[in-house]
Design an enzyme around this catalytic site. Sequence first.
Site, PDB file in Angstrom:
ATOM      1  CG  ASP A   8      -0.375   0.317   2.588  1.00 11.03           C
ATOM      2  OD1 ASP A   8       0.983   0.166   2.729  1.00 11.03           O
ATOM      3  OD2 ASP A   8      -0.978   0.023   3.609  1.00 11.03           O
ATOM      4  CG  HIS A   9      -0.634   4.852   1.623  1.00 11.28           C
ATOM      5  ND1 HIS A   9      -1.755   3.905   1.723  1.00 11.28           N
ATOM      6  CD2 HIS A   9      -0.268   5.352   2.636  1.00 11.28           C
ATOM      7  CE1 HIS A   9      -2.281   4.093   3.037  1.00 11.28           C
ATOM      8  NE2 HIS A   9      -1.318   4.865   3.794  1.00 11.28           N
ATOM      9  N   GLY A  68       3.494  -3.957   8.203  1.00 12.88           N
ATOM     10  CA  GLY A  68       3.415  -5.170   7.897  1.00 12.88           C
ATOM     11  C   GLY A  68       2.673  -6.247   8.524  1.00 12.88           C
ATOM     12  CD  GLU A  71       0.520  -4.206   5.266  1.00  9.43           C
ATOM     13  OE1 GLU A  71      -0.183  -3.186   4.968  1.00  9.43           O
ATOM     14  OE2 GLU A  71       1.101  -4.582   6.240  1.00  9.43           O
ATOM     15  CG  HIS A  98      12.638 -23.008  12.995  1.00 17.86           C
ATOM     16  ND1 HIS A  98      12.717 -22.860  14.294  1.00 17.86           N
ATOM     17  CD2 HIS A  98      13.917 -23.407  12.541  1.00 17.86           C
ATOM     18  CE1 HIS A  98      13.986 -23.139  14.779  1.00 17.86           C
ATOM     19  NE2 HIS A  98      14.751 -23.421  13.532  1.00 17.86           N
ATOM     20  CG  ASN A  99       8.075 -20.263  10.950  1.00 18.63           C
ATOM     21  OD1 ASN A  99       8.684 -19.410  11.255  1.00 18.63           O
ATOM     22  ND2 ASN A  99       7.375 -21.324  11.637  1.00 18.63           N
ATOM     23  NE  ARG A 109       3.358   4.702   8.131  1.00 20.27           N
ATOM     24  CZ  ARG A 109       2.115   4.603   8.049  1.00 20.27           C
ATOM     25  NH1 ARG A 109       1.154   4.018   8.667  1.00 20.27           N
ATOM     26  NH2 ARG A 109       1.757   5.462   7.013  1.00 20.27           N
ATOM     27  NE  ARG A 132      13.949 -29.083  16.065  1.00 19.03           N
ATOM     28  CZ  ARG A 132      13.506 -27.874  16.398  1.00 19.03           C
ATOM     29  NH1 ARG A 132      12.364 -27.593  16.728  1.00 19.03           N
ATOM     30  NH2 ARG A 132      14.514 -26.881  16.443  1.00 19.03           N
ATOM     31  NE  ARG A 136       7.091 -27.984  15.551  1.00 13.93           N
ATOM     32  CZ  ARG A 136       8.019 -27.879  15.719  1.00 13.93           C
ATOM     33  NH1 ARG A 136       9.028 -26.994  15.179  1.00 13.93           N
ATOM     34  NH2 ARG A 136       8.639 -28.703  16.989  1.00 13.93           N
TER      35      ARG A 136
END
Length: 142
Positions: A8-9, A68, A71, A98-99, A109, A132, A136
């Site tokens: 966005d802006h 963030g 978003e 991990h993810n 900002r 591991r 998940r």
Amino acid sequence: MKIAIGTDHAGFEYKEKIKAFLTAQGHEVKDFGTFSDAACDYPDFVFPAANAVASGDYDRGIVLGGSGNGEAIAANKIKGIRCTVCWNPLSAEMARRHNDSNVLSLGQRMIEESDVTGIVQTWLDTPFEGGRHQQRIVKLEA
């Protein structure tokens, strides 16, 4: 790597910087907007960028805004997206390691301009550990 980007802006300035950084490295970047710093709504630009990753047309995505957070919430509404808000290289490394983060969310900002490309580079370079952590990811996908 093919990378979708949208903001966005409130993230426009960093989006332009990141886009130039990625292009200079030889990545293919698709800019889903916004294309100015005029006030707008982040879902209009985050949803198309995240959908481009979820569809497999793009390898990864980067979304930006003021913090963030919104978003990331928007991107994570899309099945198959694992969007993480990162604020330093270590958070970016762990998001990938991990993810298996496939979309990075950054808050213009919240992050110093001098730090933003280092965060992006760490996120791009870090592989998923699997092991591991894979179980998940399977649960998230279910």
